[in-house]
Design a protein around this motif. Structure first.
Motif, PDB file in Angstrom:
ATOM      1  N   SER A  12       0.817  -1.212   0.000  1.00  0.00           N
ATOM      2  CA  SER A  12       0.000   0.000   0.000  1.00  0.00           C
ATOM      3  C   SER A  12       0.855   1.269   0.000  1.00  0.00           C
ATOM      4  N   ASP A  13       2.146   1.139   0.326  1.00  0.00           N
ATOM      5  CA  ASP A  13       3.028   2.300   0.361  1.00  0.00           C
ATOM      6  C   ASP A  13       3.571   2.665  -1.014  1.00  0.00           C
ATOM      7  N   LEU A  14       3.257   1.862  -2.019  1.00  0.00           N
ATOM      8  CA  LEU A  14       3.731   2.116  -3.377  1.00  0.00           C
ATOM      9  C   LEU A  14       2.563   2.505  -4.274  1.00  0.00           C
ATOM     10  N   ASP A  15       2.743   3.547  -5.072  1.00  0.00           N
ATOM     11  CA  ASP A  15       1.714   3.889  -6.052  1.00  0.00           C
ATOM     12  C   ASP A  15       2.037   3.207  -7.379  1.00  0.00           C
ATOM     13  N   SER A  17       3.082   4.360 -10.174  1.00  0.00           N
ATOM     14  CA  SER A  17       4.338   4.831 -10.758  1.00  0.00           C
ATOM     15  C   SER A  17       5.523   4.132 -10.104  1.00  0.00           C
ATOM     16  N   ASP A  18       5.452   3.938  -8.791  1.00  0.00           N
ATOM     17  CA  ASP A  18       6.525   3.241  -8.076  1.00  0.00           C
ATOM     18  C   ASP A  18       6.631   1.789  -8.537  1.00  0.00           C
ATOM     19  N   ARG A  19       5.488   1.131  -8.653  1.00  0.00           N
ATOM     20  CA  ARG A  19       5.486  -0.278  -9.084  1.00  0.00           C
ATOM     21  C   ARG A  19       6.048  -0.411 -10.500  1.00  0.00           C
ATOM     22  N   GLU A  20       5.669   0.530 -11.351  1.00  0.00           N
ATOM     23  CA  GLU A  20       6.170   0.485 -12.728  1.00  0.00           C
ATOM     24  C   GLU A  20       7.691   0.672 -12.758  1.00  0.00           C
ATOM     25  N   TRP A  21       8.198   1.547 -11.900  1.00  0.00           N
ATOM     26  CA  TRP A  21       9.649   1.787 -11.833  1.00  0.00           C
ATOM     27  C   TRP A  21      10.389   0.516 -11.404  1.00  0.00           C
ATOM     28  N   LEU A  22       9.845  -0.165 -10.413  1.00  0.00           N
ATOM     29  CA  LEU A  22      10.466  -1.399  -9.936  1.00  0.00           C
ATOM     30  C   LEU A  22      10.405  -2.495 -10.997  1.00  0.00           C
ATOM     31  N   HIS A  23       9.314  -2.549 -11.749  1.00  0.00           N
ATOM     32  CA  HIS A  23       9.228  -3.528 -12.842  1.00  0.00           C
ATOM     33  C   HIS A  23      10.286  -3.242 -13.913  1.00  0.00           C
ATOM     34  N   HIS A  24      10.478  -1.963 -14.243  1.00  0.00           N
ATOM     35  CA  HIS A  24      11.518  -1.603 -15.211  1.00  0.00           C
ATOM     36  C   HIS A  24      12.904  -1.986 -14.692  1.00  0.00           C
ATOM     37  N   LEU A  25      13.110  -1.801 -13.391  1.00  0.00           N
ATOM     38  CA  LEU A  25      14.406  -2.128 -12.791  1.00  0.00           C
ATOM     39  C   LEU A  25      14.731  -3.615 -12.974  1.00  0.00           C
ATOM     40  N   VAL A  26      13.812  -4.481 -12.583  1.00  0.00           N
ATOM     41  CA  VAL A  26      14.100  -5.915 -12.665  1.00  0.00           C
ATOM     42  C   VAL A  26      14.109  -6.403 -14.111  1.00  0.00           C
ATOM     43  N   ALA A  27      13.509  -5.642 -15.018  1.00  0.00           N
ATOM     44  CA  ALA A  27      13.552  -6.019 -16.438  1.00  0.00           C
ATOM     45  C   ALA A  27      14.943  -5.806 -17.020  1.00  0.00           C
ATOM     46  N   TYR A 110      24.736  -2.133  -0.893  1.00  0.00           N
ATOM     47  CA  TYR A 110      23.319  -1.782  -0.972  1.00  0.00           C
ATOM     48  C   TYR A 110      23.143  -0.499  -1.794  1.00  0.00           C
ATOM     49  N   ALA A 111      22.222  -0.555  -2.759  1.00  0.00           N
ATOM     50  CA  ALA A 111      21.898   0.635  -3.541  1.00  0.00           C
ATOM     51  C   ALA A 111      20.444   1.014  -3.277  1.00  0.00           C
ATOM     52  N   PRO A 112      20.183   2.155  -2.630  1.00  0.00           N
ATOM     53  CA  PRO A 112      18.798   2.595  -2.443  1.00  0.00           C
ATOM     54  C   PRO A 112      18.127   2.850  -3.801  1.00  0.00           C
ATOM     55  N   ILE A 113      16.905   2.354  -3.948  1.00  0.00           N
ATOM     56  CA  ILE A 113      16.157   2.549  -5.189  1.00  0.00           C
ATOM     57  C   ILE A 113      15.384   3.849  -5.058  1.00  0.00           C
ATOM     58  N   VAL A 114      15.837   4.876  -5.738  1.00  0.00           N
ATOM     59  CA  VAL A 114      15.244   6.207  -5.612  1.00  0.00           C
ATOM     60  C   VAL A 114      14.403   6.516  -6.836  1.00  0.00           C
ATOM     61  N   HIS A 115      13.160   6.923  -6.586  1.00  0.00           N
ATOM     62  CA  HIS A 115      12.251   7.300  -7.671  1.00  0.00           C
ATOM     63  C   HIS A 115      11.405   8.482  -7.211  1.00  0.00           C
ATOM     64  N   ASN A 116      11.479   9.576  -7.971  1.00  0.00           N
ATOM     65  CA  ASN A 116      10.747  10.811  -7.640  1.00  0.00           C
ATOM     66  C   ASN A 116      11.050  11.270  -6.211  1.00  0.00           C
ATOM     67  N   GLY A 117      12.342  11.149  -5.806  1.00  0.00           N
ATOM     68  CA  GLY A 117      12.764  11.594  -4.496  1.00  0.00           C
ATOM     69  C   GLY A 117      12.385  10.676  -3.359  1.00  0.00           C
ATOM     70  N   LYS A 118      11.874   9.499  -3.672  1.00  0.00           N
ATOM     71  CA  LYS A 118      11.399   8.558  -2.646  1.00  0.00           C
ATOM     72  C   LYS A 118      12.214   7.287  -2.714  1.00  0.00           C
ATOM     73  N   THR A 119      12.650   6.766  -1.569  1.00  0.00           N
ATOM     74  CA  THR A 119      13.387   5.511  -1.516  1.00  0.00           C
ATOM     75  C   THR A 119      12.379   4.357  -1.437  1.00  0.00           C
ATOM     76  N   LEU A 120      12.342   3.550  -2.500  1.00  0.00           N
ATOM     77  CA  LEU A 120      11.355   2.475  -2.594  1.00  0.00           C
ATOM     78  C   LEU A 120      11.843   1.192  -1.929  1.00  0.00           C
ATOM     79  N   GLY A 121      13.136   0.984  -1.893  1.00  0.00           N
ATOM     80  CA  GLY A 121      13.706  -0.238  -1.354  1.00  0.00           C
ATOM     81  C   GLY A 121      15.195  -0.266  -1.629  1.00  0.00           C
ATOM     82  N   LEU A 122      15.764  -1.456  -1.657  1.00  0.00           N
ATOM     83  CA  LEU A 122      17.207  -1.611  -1.849  1.00  0.00           C
ATOM     84  C   LEU A 122      17.495  -2.700  -2.873  1.00  0.00           C
ATOM     85  N   VAL A 123      18.549  -2.490  -3.666  1.00  0.00           N
ATOM     86  CA  VAL A 123      19.123  -3.562  -4.483  1.00  0.00           C
ATOM     87  C   VAL A 123      20.416  -3.981  -3.796  1.00  0.00           C
ATOM     88  N   VAL A 124      20.456  -5.228  -3.363  1.00  0.00           N
ATOM     89  CA  VAL A 124      21.635  -5.759  -2.681  1.00  0.00           C
ATOM     90  C   VAL A 124      22.497  -6.516  -3.680  1.00  0.00           C
TER      91      VAL A 124
END
Length: 495
Positions: A12-15, A17-27, A110-124
């Motif tokens: 619920s903390d992700l909108d 746009s955030d989900r789409e960004w994470l999908h692009h990342l793992v793609a 650890y790389a913080p996943i930053v999108h629109n100024g918001k940290t969504l999670g981490l890539v380890v």
């Protein structure tokens, strides 16, 4: 076991746009894992402060550290402090502790996943320290390139704003990679990348030269030049393209590199796709040949249909005229199936389009000038190979013709309904008319249930012999006749 999409859907903390960004990342993050010779994990923080592994990526250039799937697992408490610290960090965070994993010492970054100024999670990034011993230049250049891409994640520069999604054959790190400077000069080319360009006709060394100049020199006057090729050769945009020269084809994809000061260069992945393109051309030629054959068969059948029509006009016997008209209609039915096949790249047709035209033709040919008979459809037949489409077309046109010629004899108007249910290869078809009914039709010589008429014999033969199915004739409660077909298609595709 939960997958990546399911895990994101519960956050619920992700909108969106955030989900789409994470999908692009793992793609696109496979290239980072391959260049870095390291496993990657995407970690999200739960509402209670714990962390969950949402996705993982193993390198294809070296044996991965983890043989098991850990997606959906909660990260052990021993990592909590450094995960919390990494979430608060604005740049890549390096663990100060080496940890053991299956008797292997690993170092976590650890790389913080930053999108629109918001940290969504981490890539380890889990690095096997044993792979860092006795590295040669290839390994060092690859690892450094992977780090440069990885460092772009906290900057919000990776994944790219406009990710590449149309690549037909994604180039891989193992196929060859080139590292460009900011000005587009080749700083390093892997052995496989050099081999790719040698197949295109390049001679000599690549390092220290502009990749764009090498590409330009390889192209001849009549060689195709894709629109995106200059952007790939200069590394200025995350796009893909191909060089087609010297009877060889190399697919390339550009990964621009940047830091907080701006663009710093690019990584270009290369892949020799000459054989793949040759096979594609062969398949296109084969498809065109098959389509042309179906087109010619259709034309020949239409010629036969025209000859039958001409012969029917010459004869004085009304009975012969009728029989020739029936033969003409059946030939035309097969011709229309081949017309549908001539418009596709393979041996399948959209049967709903084919049968719609065929049944309308059957009504027009069978009805009198002053009759108004309509046909309705419920359900869909779907895509169907020619092996099934041709006999099924004949069955349905015979049913409709029988309805028109016998069920509506002496009537001014009528309505026919064709209902179909399809489950894989199983097909259930019901053809209903509101005509005179079975008793009148049998009295007039139709004898549907006995199968004495030619049309009925054709229906029974195809349904039973070709499809191993059944045909049931029964009176319709509201008046008219209902025919029920239960058949199993032999080479049916999904609907």
């Amino acid at each position: 076991m939960a997958d990546f999409s399911q895990i994101l859907a519960t956050r619920s903390d992700l909108d969106n746009s955030d989900r789409e960004w994470l999908h692009h990342l793992v793609a696109d993050w496979q290239v980072i894992a391959d260049l870095s010779f390291a496993d990657l994990m995407l970690i999200l923080q739960n509402g209670d402060g714990t962390y969950i592994i949402a996705e993982q990526c193993r390198p294809s250039t070296v044996m991965g550290l983890r043989s098991d799937d850990v997606v959906g697992a909660v990260v052990p408490d021993v990592y909590m402090d450094e995960l919390d610290a990494a979430m608060q960090c604005q740049t890549v965070f390096h663990s100060t502790t080496l940890r053991a994993l299956d008797n292997t010492m690993i170092c976590n970054v650890y790389a913080p996943i930053v999108h629109n100024g918001k940290t969504l999670g981490l890539v380890v990034r889990e690095t096997n320290m044993a792979t860092r011993e006795l590295n040669g230049r290839y390994e060092n250049e690859s690892i450094n390139a992977g780090k440069r891409l990885y460092d772009m994640i906290p900057l919000g520069e990776f994944p790219y704003t406009d990710p590449v999604i149309n690549q037909r054959h994604n180039a891989r790190v193992a196929d060859g990679f080139i590292i460009l400077s900011l000005d587009g000069i080749i700083e390093y080319a892997s052995p496989n990348a050099i081999s790719c360009f040698r197949r295109l006709g390049m001679n000599g060394a690549m390092e220290g030269l502009y990749l764009s100049e090498i590409g330009t020199q390889l192209l001849h006057e009549n060689d195709p030049v894709p629109e995106m090729l200059p952007l790939v050769l200069t590394g200025k945009a995350p796009v893909d393209s191909e060089i087609n020269a010297n009877r060889s084809v190399v697919s390339m994809r550009s990964f621009p590199l940047s830091n907080d000061a701006g663009r710093t260069g690019a990584i270009i992945l290369c892949r020799d796709v000459t054989e793949l393109r040759r096979r594609e051309v062969e398949l296109q030629t084969k498809d065109a040949t098959i389509s042309e054959i179906h087109h010619r068969v259709k034309n020949n059948l239409q010629s036969v249909s025209a000859l039958l029509r001409l012969q029917a006009r010459k004869t004085q016997s009304q009975e012969v005229k009728k029989e020739l008209a029936e033969a003409q209609r059946r030939v035309q039915t097969i011709a229309m199936v081949h017309e549908g096949l001539s418009q596709t790249a393979d041996e399948i047709v959209d049967f709903d389009k084919v049968i719609s035209n065929l049944l309308r033709m059957s009504i027009d040919l069978g009805s009198m000038r002053d009759q108004n008979i309509s046909v309705d459809y419920v359900g869909k037949f779907g895509m169907m190979p020619a092996q099934d489409a041709t006999p099924l077309s004949l069955v349905l046109t015979e049913l409709i013709t029988n309805c028109v010629e016998h069920g509506y004899e002496g009537l001014k108007e009528g309505h026919i309904t064709v209902s179909v249910e399809r489950h894989g290869k199983n097909l259930h078809v019901v053809v209903e008319d509101d005509g005179n009914g079975m008793e009148h039709e049998e009295h007039n010589g139709m004898a549907r249930s006995s199968g004495s008429g030619l049309g009925t014999q054709i229906i029974n033969t195809f349904v039973k012999n070709d499809f191993g199915g059944t045909v049931e004739w029964e009176p319709r409660e509201e008046g008219g006749t209902r025919v029920i077909l239960n058949i199993k298609l032999r080479a049916a595709l999904g609907v």
